[in-house]
Design a protein around this motif. Structure first.
Motif, PDB file in Angstrom:
ATOM      1  N   TYR A   1      61.054  19.968  40.026  1.00 27.42           N
ATOM      2  CA  TYR A   1      60.728  20.352  41.407  1.00 27.42           C
ATOM      3  C   TYR A   1      60.851  21.862  41.596  1.00 27.42           C
ATOM      4  CZ  TYR A   1      61.227  20.859  46.469  1.00 27.42           C
ATOM      5  OH  TYR A   1      61.091  21.268  47.771  1.00 27.42           O
ATOM      6  N   GLY A   2      59.957  22.417  42.360  1.00 30.06           N
ATOM      7  CA  GLY A   2      60.023  23.825  42.714  1.00 30.06           C
ATOM      8  C   GLY A   2      59.537  24.051  44.135  1.00 30.06           C
ATOM      9  N   LEU A   3      60.104  25.041  44.778  1.00 29.72           N
ATOM     10  CA  LEU A   3      59.706  25.397  46.141  1.00 29.72           C
ATOM     11  C   LEU A   3      59.165  26.818  46.114  1.00 29.72           C
ATOM     12  CD1 LEU A   3      59.670  24.585  49.159  1.00 29.72           C
ATOM     13  CD2 LEU A   3      61.933  25.635  49.355  1.00 29.72           C
ATOM     14  N   GLY A   4      58.036  27.027  46.760  1.00 25.69           N
ATOM     15  CA  GLY A   4      57.435  28.362  46.737  1.00 25.69           C
ATOM     16  C   GLY A   4      56.498  28.592  47.893  1.00 25.69           C
ATOM     17  N   SER A   5      55.461  29.370  47.633  1.00 24.34           N
ATOM     18  CA  SER A   5      54.537  29.737  48.701  1.00 24.34           C
ATOM     19  C   SER A   5      53.180  30.093  48.115  1.00 24.34           C
ATOM     20  CB  SER A   5      55.087  30.931  49.500  1.00 24.34           C
ATOM     21  OG  SER A   5      55.329  32.035  48.626  1.00 24.34           O
ATOM     22  N   VAL A   6      52.199  30.150  48.995  1.00 27.56           N
ATOM     23  CA  VAL A   6      50.845  30.532  48.620  1.00 27.56           C
ATOM     24  C   VAL A   6      50.781  32.055  48.507  1.00 27.56           C
ATOM     25  CG1 VAL A   6      48.413  30.479  49.291  1.00 27.56           C
ATOM     26  CG2 VAL A   6      49.883  28.515  49.781  1.00 27.56           C
ATOM     27  N   GLU A   7      50.280  32.560  47.396  1.00 30.54           N
ATOM     28  CA  GLU A   7      50.170  33.995  47.181  1.00 30.54           C
ATOM     29  C   GLU A   7      48.809  34.307  46.548  1.00 30.54           C
ATOM     30  OE1 GLU A   7      52.382  35.886  48.404  1.00 30.54           O
ATOM     31  OE2 GLU A   7      54.044  34.481  48.706  1.00 30.54           O
ATOM     32  N   ALA A   8      48.525  35.586  46.392  1.00 24.16           N
ATOM     33  CA  ALA A   8      47.295  36.024  45.726  1.00 24.16           C
ATOM     34  C   ALA A   8      47.670  36.986  44.612  1.00 24.16           C
ATOM     35  CB  ALA A   8      46.338  36.698  46.705  1.00 24.16           C
ATOM     36  N   ARG A   9      47.096  36.770  43.439  1.00 21.19           N
ATOM     37  CA  ARG A   9      47.385  37.656  42.310  1.00 21.19           C
ATOM     38  C   ARG A   9      46.822  39.049  42.559  1.00 21.19           C
ATOM     39  NH1 ARG A   9      44.465  38.852  37.835  1.00 21.19           N
ATOM     40  NH2 ARG A   9      42.967  37.211  38.296  1.00 21.19           N
ATOM     41  N   VAL A  10      45.616  39.122  43.161  1.00 19.02           N
ATOM     42  CA  VAL A  10      44.990  40.410  43.475  1.00 19.02           C
ATOM     43  C   VAL A  10      45.071  40.616  44.978  1.00 19.02           C
ATOM     44  CG1 VAL A  10      42.905  41.803  43.371  1.00 19.02           C
ATOM     45  CG2 VAL A  10      43.451  40.246  41.487  1.00 19.02           C
ATOM     46  N   LEU A  11      45.980  41.472  45.394  1.00 19.75           N
ATOM     47  CA  LEU A  11      46.166  41.806  46.811  1.00 19.75           C
ATOM     48  C   LEU A  11      46.208  43.322  46.920  1.00 19.75           C
ATOM     49  CD1 LEU A  11      48.553  40.136  49.345  1.00 19.75           C
ATOM     50  CD2 LEU A  11      48.444  42.617  49.170  1.00 19.75           C
ATOM     51  N   SER A  12      45.394  43.882  47.797  1.00 19.50           N
ATOM     52  CA  SER A  12      45.274  45.343  47.883  1.00 19.50           C
ATOM     53  C   SER A  12      45.473  45.812  49.316  1.00 19.50           C
ATOM     54  CB  SER A  12      43.897  45.805  47.383  1.00 19.50           C
ATOM     55  OG  SER A  12      43.635  45.324  46.083  1.00 19.50           O
ATOM     56  N   ALA A  13      46.207  46.911  49.445  1.00 16.73           N
ATOM     57  CA  ALA A  13      46.314  47.622  50.720  1.00 16.73           C
ATOM     58  C   ALA A  13      45.437  48.859  50.598  1.00 16.73           C
ATOM     59  CB  ALA A  13      47.756  48.002  51.001  1.00 16.73           C
ATOM     60  N   VAL A  14      44.285  48.868  51.270  1.00 17.17           N
ATOM     61  CA  VAL A  14      43.311  49.941  51.081  1.00 17.17           C
ATOM     62  C   VAL A  14      43.320  50.874  52.277  1.00 17.17           C
ATOM     63  CG1 VAL A  14      41.856  48.536  49.593  1.00 17.17           C
ATOM     64  CG2 VAL A  14      41.431  48.545  52.047  1.00 17.17           C
TER      65      VAL A  14
ATOM     66  N   ILE B   1      44.655  50.732  55.965  1.00 15.28           N
ATOM     67  CA  ILE B   1      43.723  50.374  57.039  1.00 15.28           C
ATOM     68  C   ILE B   1      43.432  48.872  57.013  1.00 15.28           C
ATOM     69  CG2 ILE B   1      41.500  50.891  58.104  1.00 15.28           C
ATOM     70  CD1 ILE B   1      43.434  53.255  57.965  1.00 15.28           C
ATOM     71  N   PHE B   2      43.234  48.327  55.819  1.00  7.70           N
ATOM     72  CA  PHE B   2      42.992  46.897  55.647  1.00  7.70           C
ATOM     73  C   PHE B   2      43.860  46.365  54.507  1.00  7.70           C
ATOM     74  CE2 PHE B   2      38.927  48.413  57.389  1.00  7.70           C
ATOM     75  CZ  PHE B   2      38.720  47.514  58.425  1.00  7.70           C
ATOM     76  N   SER B   3      44.308  45.133  54.655  1.00 16.64           N
ATOM     77  CA  SER B   3      44.908  44.398  53.542  1.00 16.64           C
ATOM     78  C   SER B   3      43.917  43.314  53.151  1.00 16.64           C
ATOM     79  CB  SER B   3      46.243  43.765  53.945  1.00 16.64           C
ATOM     80  OG  SER B   3      47.201  44.767  54.218  1.00 16.64           O
ATOM     81  N   LEU B   4      43.588  43.270  51.895  1.00 18.14           N
ATOM     82  CA  LEU B   4      42.592  42.297  51.457  1.00 18.14           C
ATOM     83  C   LEU B   4      42.982  41.683  50.126  1.00 18.14           C
ATOM     84  CD1 LEU B   4      40.911  44.144  49.236  1.00 18.14           C
ATOM     85  CD2 LEU B   4      39.824  45.032  51.279  1.00 18.14           C
ATOM     86  N   ILE B   5      42.414  40.532  49.845  1.00 15.76           N
ATOM     87  CA  ILE B   5      42.712  39.812  48.608  1.00 15.76           C
ATOM     88  C   ILE B   5      41.404  39.368  47.964  1.00 15.76           C
ATOM     89  CG2 ILE B   5      44.916  38.958  49.462  1.00 15.76           C
ATOM     90  CD1 ILE B   5      43.536  36.233  49.868  1.00 15.76           C
ATOM     91  N   ASP B   6      41.495  39.104  46.680  1.00 14.42           N
ATOM     92  CA  ASP B   6      40.401  38.434  45.987  1.00 14.42           C
ATOM     93  C   ASP B   6      40.638  36.935  46.158  1.00 14.42           C
ATOM     94  OD1 ASP B   6      38.620  37.265  44.290  1.00 14.42           O
ATOM     95  OD2 ASP B   6      39.052  38.539  42.577  1.00 14.42           O
ATOM     96  N   PRO B   7      39.802  36.233  46.922  1.00 12.94           N
ATOM     97  CA  PRO B   7      40.070  34.811  47.196  1.00 12.94           C
ATOM     98  C   PRO B   7      40.030  33.942  45.950  1.00 12.94           C
ATOM     99  CG  PRO B   7      37.897  35.446  48.008  1.00 12.94           C
ATOM    100  CD  PRO B   7      38.582  36.698  47.597  1.00 12.94           C
ATOM    101  N   GLN B   8      39.439  34.455  44.865  1.00 14.23           N
ATOM    102  CA  GLN B   8      39.397  33.680  43.629  1.00 14.23           C
ATOM    103  C   GLN B   8      40.733  33.709  42.883  1.00 14.23           C
ATOM    104  OE1 GLN B   8      36.670  31.853  43.037  1.00 14.23           O
ATOM    105  NE2 GLN B   8      35.893  32.718  44.950  1.00 14.23           N
ATOM    106  N   THR B   9      41.668  34.520  43.340  1.00 12.60           N
ATOM    107  CA  THR B   9      42.937  34.657  42.620  1.00 12.60           C
ATOM    108  C   THR B   9      44.110  34.051  43.387  1.00 12.60           C
ATOM    109  OG1 THR B   9      43.463  36.835  43.585  1.00 12.60           O
ATOM    110  CG2 THR B   9      42.081  36.799  41.590  1.00 12.60           C
ATOM    111  N   ILE B  10      43.842  33.223  44.379  1.00 13.39           N
ATOM    112  CA  ILE B  10      44.934  32.581  45.114  1.00 13.39           C
ATOM    113  C   ILE B  10      45.628  31.570  44.195  1.00 13.39           C
ATOM    114  CG2 ILE B  10      45.444  30.952  46.971  1.00 13.39           C
ATOM    115  CD1 ILE B  10      43.495  32.420  48.714  1.00 13.39           C
ATOM    116  N   TRP B  11      46.959  31.596  44.196  1.00 13.02           N
ATOM    117  CA  TRP B  11      47.733  30.652  43.410  1.00 13.02           C
ATOM    118  C   TRP B  11      49.046  30.362  44.123  1.00 13.02           C
ATOM    119  CZ3 TRP B  11      48.803  33.919  38.343  1.00 13.02           C
ATOM    120  CH2 TRP B  11      49.420  35.117  38.695  1.00 13.02           C
ATOM    121  N   ILE B  12      49.844  29.494  43.522  1.00 15.28           N
ATOM    122  CA  ILE B  12      51.115  29.089  44.121  1.00 15.28           C
ATOM    123  C   ILE B  12      52.245  29.709  43.315  1.00 15.28           C
ATOM    124  CG2 ILE B  12      52.546  27.170  44.879  1.00 15.28           C
ATOM    125  CD1 ILE B  12      49.789  27.286  46.207  1.00 15.28           C
TER     126      ILE B  12
END
Length: 381
Positions: A43-56, A217-228
């Protein structure tokens, strides 16, 4: 008085006899039976994150003129997101363009003057050769020969000056063109564009805001890199391996089970919580995922066709590899130190060795358990 002492003695003997009888009466216990088709999970407890997350943000400071995207928008690589006021920089571009034009004109003039200098030099060389020949045969004066040599030297010097000026003007043109490229680069930096196909998750400025270089100005992610991202107890983390499959439950969708596999195992454990981080990709998660949402994972670490699983609460001195359990053997209570293998999400450990032949593990451990006490098996747990 003697009668009272006699009565008390009889009562004490009766009580002792009753206690002795109770202790000798078989103790009802439950024993564990081997199970079949067991899936071992952690068992593990965690959260939804993105491997590629950028503050541009912009590479330079200024006042935001306009924004053309907002949180929740999907944008393509190179798409314009925001613009700074750029009138001053546009003027610098025009100035740099004028500098390039002037440098090119000067270079063209110098390039045109070079053939003239070369032609004059050729003419002076021929004239000098004639005068020197005439002077040797006394058909011309020595003065004329000297003047012809002087004119040749001047022509050579003029050509050298023309060539040097040409090189200088070429360098000036290169400098002017570099200044123009720099001006265009700075002008381009007044526009903020998406670095890749992305999903905007936050907008942190509005039109008119004066920002500094590097402000987000924007925080954005690559939606293809969402993981847990999940945290696993270190005591069980040694059983993890890349590629192991896991089931995922999102807090917003507790009734649904999604599927993924371990894509990364953290190389550094949390020193306070004594947990290790793992990341699972998700093959069938919803299209709309929310960063930071709590998620529960069950990682499948193995399967057993048949195994005896003992609750860890019934193991004394358990160190993850061995421990002591209560057993029934030949109808009486005993204790045995056994070895354990895999552990699962239900708080159980797999018995792998050390259990005496014919012995059965007792669970739960009854009150009053002492070695040698007779037992009566009521049921299998």
């Amino acid at each position: 008085m003697r009668r009272s002492w006699f009565v008390l003695g009889v009562a004490a003997i009766a009580l002792a006899g009753g206690l002795w009888g109770m202790r000798q009466r078989p103790l009802p216990v439950q024993v564990l039976a081997p199970q079949t088709d067991i899936t071992l999970r952690i068992y593990g407890l965690g959260s939804v994150e993105a491997r590629v997350l950028s503050a541009v943000g912009f590479e330079l400071g200024g006042a935001v003129q306009s924004l053309s995207a907002d949180a929740g928008d999907r944008v393509a690589a190179g798409q314009e997101l925001a613009v700074l006021h750029s009138e001053e920089q546009q003027a610098r571009v025009l100035q740099a363009e004028a500098g390039v034009a002037a440098a090119r004109a000067a270079l063209t003039k110098a390039e045109a003057a070079l053939p003239r200098a070369q032609a004059i030099l050729s003419q002076r060389e021929a004239a000098n050769a004639r005068q020197q020949e005439l002077a040797r045969t006394d058909r011309a004066s020595k003065q004329n020969a000297e003047e012809a040599q002087r004119d040749l030297d001047v022509a050579r010097a003029d050509l050298a000056v023309a060539e040097a000026e040409l090189m200088m003007l070429r360098a000036q043109l290169a400098e002017a063109e570099a200044n123009l490229r720099s001006a265009h680069t700075l002008l381009a930096q007044h526009a903020l564009t998406a670095p890749y196909d992305a999903l905007i998750i936050a907008r942190r400025a509005e039109a008119g805001t004066v920002v500094k270089a590097g402000d987000t100005i924007f925080s954005l992610i690559d939606p293809q890199t969402i993981w847990i991202q999940a945290y696993i107890d270190e005591e069980r983390a040694g059983q993890l391996a890349l590629g192991q499959r896991g089931s995922i439950r999102l807090r917003s969708r507790p009734q649904q089970v999604f599927h993924g596999e371990i894509a990364r195992i953290g190389l550094e454990s949390d020193r306070v919580n004594e947990e290790r981080k793992v990341w699972l990709t998700c093959s069938d998660c919803p299209a709309e995922m929310y960063l930071g949402e709590q998620a529960e994972v069950l990682v499948t670490i193995g399967h057993r066709d048949r195994a005896l699983m003992v609750p860890e609460v019934d193991i004394a001195g358990f160190d993850g590899a061995s421990g002591t359990v209560w057993i029934t053997q030949d109808g009486a209570l005993a204790r045995a130190k056994v070895q354990f293998g895999a552990r699962d999400d239900l708080g159980r450990a797999e018995v792998t060795g050390g259990l005496p032949d014919g012995a059965e593990v007792i669970s739960p451990v009854p009150k009053g358990a002492v070695e040698g006490r007779k037992v009566r098996i009521e049921a299998s747990a």
